[in-house]
Design an enzyme around this catalytic site. Sequence first.
Site, short mmCIF file in Angstrom:
data_model
loop_
_atom_site.label_atom_id
_atom_site.label_comp_id
_atom_site.label_asym_id
_atom_site.label_seq_id
_atom_site.Cartn_x
_atom_site.Cartn_y
_atom_site.Cartn_z
N CYS A 1 -72.70 -28.87 8.71
CA CYS A 1 -71.27 -29.07 8.48
C CYS A 1 -70.50 -28.89 9.79
CB CYS A 1 -70.82 -28.05 7.44
SG CYS A 1 -69.04 -27.94 7.23
N CYS B 1 -52.72 -22.56 20.54
CA CYS B 1 -54.01 -22.76 19.87
C CYS B 1 -54.95 -23.58 20.76
CB CYS B 1 -53.82 -23.42 18.51
SG CYS B 1 -52.85 -24.92 18.59
N CYS C 1 -67.81 -25.02 10.74
CA CYS C 1 -68.11 -23.81 11.53
C CYS C 1 -69.11 -24.20 12.61
CB CYS C 1 -68.78 -22.75 10.65
SG CYS C 1 -67.69 -22.04 9.42
N GLU D 1 -37.78 -27.24 15.22
CA GLU D 1 -39.02 -27.80 14.65
C GLU D 1 -38.81 -29.29 14.37
OE1 GLU D 1 -42.27 -27.00 13.55
OE2 GLU D 1 -42.22 -29.01 12.70
C1 SAM Z 1 -48.81 -24.45 15.90
S1 SAM Z 1 -47.49 -24.88 14.83
C2 SAM Z 1 -46.54 -23.40 14.87
C3 SAM Z 1 -45.63 -23.15 13.70
C4 SAM Z 1 -45.07 -21.75 13.54
N1 SAM Z 1 -44.66 -21.15 14.77
C5 SAM Z 1 -46.01 -20.84 12.78
O1 SAM Z 1 -46.51 -19.87 13.34
O2 SAM Z 1 -46.25 -21.13 11.60
C6 SAM Z 1 -46.65 -26.04 15.78
C7 SAM Z 1 -45.43 -26.65 15.12
O3 SAM Z 1 -44.79 -27.51 16.06
C8 SAM Z 1 -44.25 -28.63 15.38
N2 SAM Z 1 -44.01 -29.64 16.42
C9 SAM Z 1 -44.88 -30.55 16.94
N3 SAM Z 1 -44.30 -31.21 17.95
C10 SAM Z 1 -43.04 -30.72 18.10
C11 SAM Z 1 -41.97 -30.98 18.99
N4 SAM Z 1 -42.06 -31.90 19.96
N5 SAM Z 1 -40.83 -30.27 18.86
C12 SAM Z 1 -40.71 -29.33 17.88
N6 SAM Z 1 -41.70 -29.04 17.00
C13 SAM Z 1 -42.85 -29.71 17.11
C14 SAM Z 1 -45.27 -28.92 14.32
O4 SAM Z 1 -44.72 -29.67 13.26
C15 SAM Z 1 -45.69 -27.50 13.88
O5 SAM Z 1 -44.89 -27.04 12.83
#
Ligand code: SAM
Length: 467
Positions: free
Chosen positions: A78, A424, A81, A348
Site C-alpha cells: 500500500c 508540511c 505508509c 484563506e
Molecule cells: C496546510 S493548510 C493550513 C490550514 C490551517 N492553518 C490549519 O492548521 O488547519 C493550508 C491552507 O492554505 C489554503 N491556501 C492554499 N493556497 C492559498 C493562498 N494562496 N492563499 C491563502 N490560502 C491558501 C488551503 O486552502 C489550506 O486551507
Amino acid sequence: MVEKNEELIVTIDACGSEGEGIGRIDGYALFVKDAVVGDTVRVKIMKAKKNYAFARLMEVITPSPDRIEPPCPLARKCGGCQIQHINYEKQLEYKHNKVKSCLERIGGFTVVDEGVETEVDSVDNVIVMEPALGMDDPFYYRNKAQFPVGRNKEGKVVTGFYAARSHNIIETETCYIQAKENDEILRIVREFITEYDIPTYNEETHSGLVRHVLTRVGYKTKEIMVCLIINGKKLPHHEELVRRLREVPNMTSITLNINTKKTNVILGEKCVTLWGQSYITDYIKDVKFQISPLSFYQVNPEQTERLYSQALEYAALTGDEVVWDLYCGIGTISLFLAKSAKEVYGVEIVPQAIEDAKKNAEINGIHNATFYVGAAEDVVEDLYKDDAKRADVVMVDPPRKGCAESLLDTIVAMQPKRVVYVSCDPATLARDLKILDEKGYQVKKARAVDMFPNSVHVETVCYLERK
Ligand SMILES: C[S@@+](CC[C@H](N)C(=O)[O-])C[C@H]1O[C@@H](n2cnc3c(N)ncnc32)[C@H](O)[C@@H]1O
C-alpha cells in the site's frame, strides 16, 4: 555499473527522502524501497542509471536492529505508509534529520540540536532544532480518510488505498492509521453499491458514478461525517444508503460531493446534504470547530494540539499583539491564538473554509478575530498598502508549495517582531526561510512534529525574530 536484473548483496547505510534505503557498491548508489539503515539485503536491479540504480528488495539477509514487523499485512504493497517497518523512535530521528538536512542544504543554515554542544563560526545563521514531537501510540490517528472505490478483476466492489506511485486500488478492510469506525462505514457502502449495482468510477474511461468515500470522525465529539464523491448529480437509492449509515453510532452528516471532472483532484466544488448536518464539530483543546467536507482540517487531532501549542509558545503572545494567521483554513490556529492576542486576522483562499472560520469564531464567542477570503499574497498586500494594517506576529501555514515570494516581501515590509512558520514540506520551508533570513529575519528555532506517523511526511514549526 550494474545491469538490469542483476542480483547483488548490499548493506544499507542511509535513508532517502521517500523512506527508501540507500546502499553503495564501490560508491555506486542503490535505492531500495522497504530496506532499513543497518539491513544487509539481497536486491535485484530494476533500473540502472550512470551514477545510481533502483533495486527491488528480494531478501533481508541480516535485519537492522531498527527493523520491526509492520502491524499492517499490506504495509509493503500500500502507498499510504512508507516506513511502518521502522521502529517509531527511528522514524522520529529520520524526520528530524530530514528537516535538518533541508535547512542545511537548501537554506544554507547551520543547524544544531538542542542541548548538544557544537562549535559554530557565527551565531547569525544558526538554528537550534528541538527534538521531534512524536505520538505515544502512532496508530489509528487519522480523523479523515478518502478511499477510492472501484471493482476488481472479478467485478467485486473494492475500497482501499492506491498502491505506491499508481492508481491501482489495494483492497483493504482495516487500515492501521485510520479511525476504526471506517471499517463498518466502508462495509456498508460496498454492500450498498453491490446490491443496487451502482456503477463505480473508472478513471481511464471517465465513466461510472461512485469515485471516493470521504469520512471524518470527530476526535473528541466522535461525530461522524460520510461524503460520497460522485461523477454525476444523483445517487440512485440514496435513501437506502442513508438508512443503513444512520445505524452507525454517532453518524452526524451524510453528504454527496459532485465531481464530474476528469481529474486527479478528489473533491468537486459542490456538496449536497443527504441527511443530518452539512458538517461535524470537534474540539482542539477547548475551542470548538465546525468542519465541512471541503474545508482543510488537520488530520491528526492529537498531534494538532501539540503543533498548535508549540506554535503558540513560539508566538510568545502577551495579549497586546496584532496577529496575522495566513493560510488559516477554518481558523483553527487563529481561534487558538485569539484568546492570547489583542486582534487576529485570518486569510484563506477557500470561501467555504472562511464561512466555517466565521461561524467558529461565533460559536466560541470570540470577537477579536476577523477573516478574509482570497490568496494571502493579494489580500495581505492590499490590506497593508490600502488600510495600513500592521502586524506584531505573523503565523504562516501554507500548503506544500510554500509561500509566494511576494507574500514574504509584504510580511517583511510589515515588520512584525516575530514570524512563526508551520510547514508540511521541509524543502519549500527551507527555501522560504532563506529568503526571510536574507531580508532581515533570523530563524532561531525549529522543531519537527510528527503529524503523519508511519509515513515519510513531516510537519515543522519554526520561530523567526526580526534582526
Ligand atoms: C496546510 S493548510 C493550513 C490550514 C490551517 N492553518 C490549519 O492548521 O488547519 C493550508 C491552507 O492554505 C489554503 N491556501 C492554499 N493556497 C492559498 C493562498 N494562496 N492563499 C491563502 N490560502 C491558501 C488551503 O486552502 C489550506 O486551507
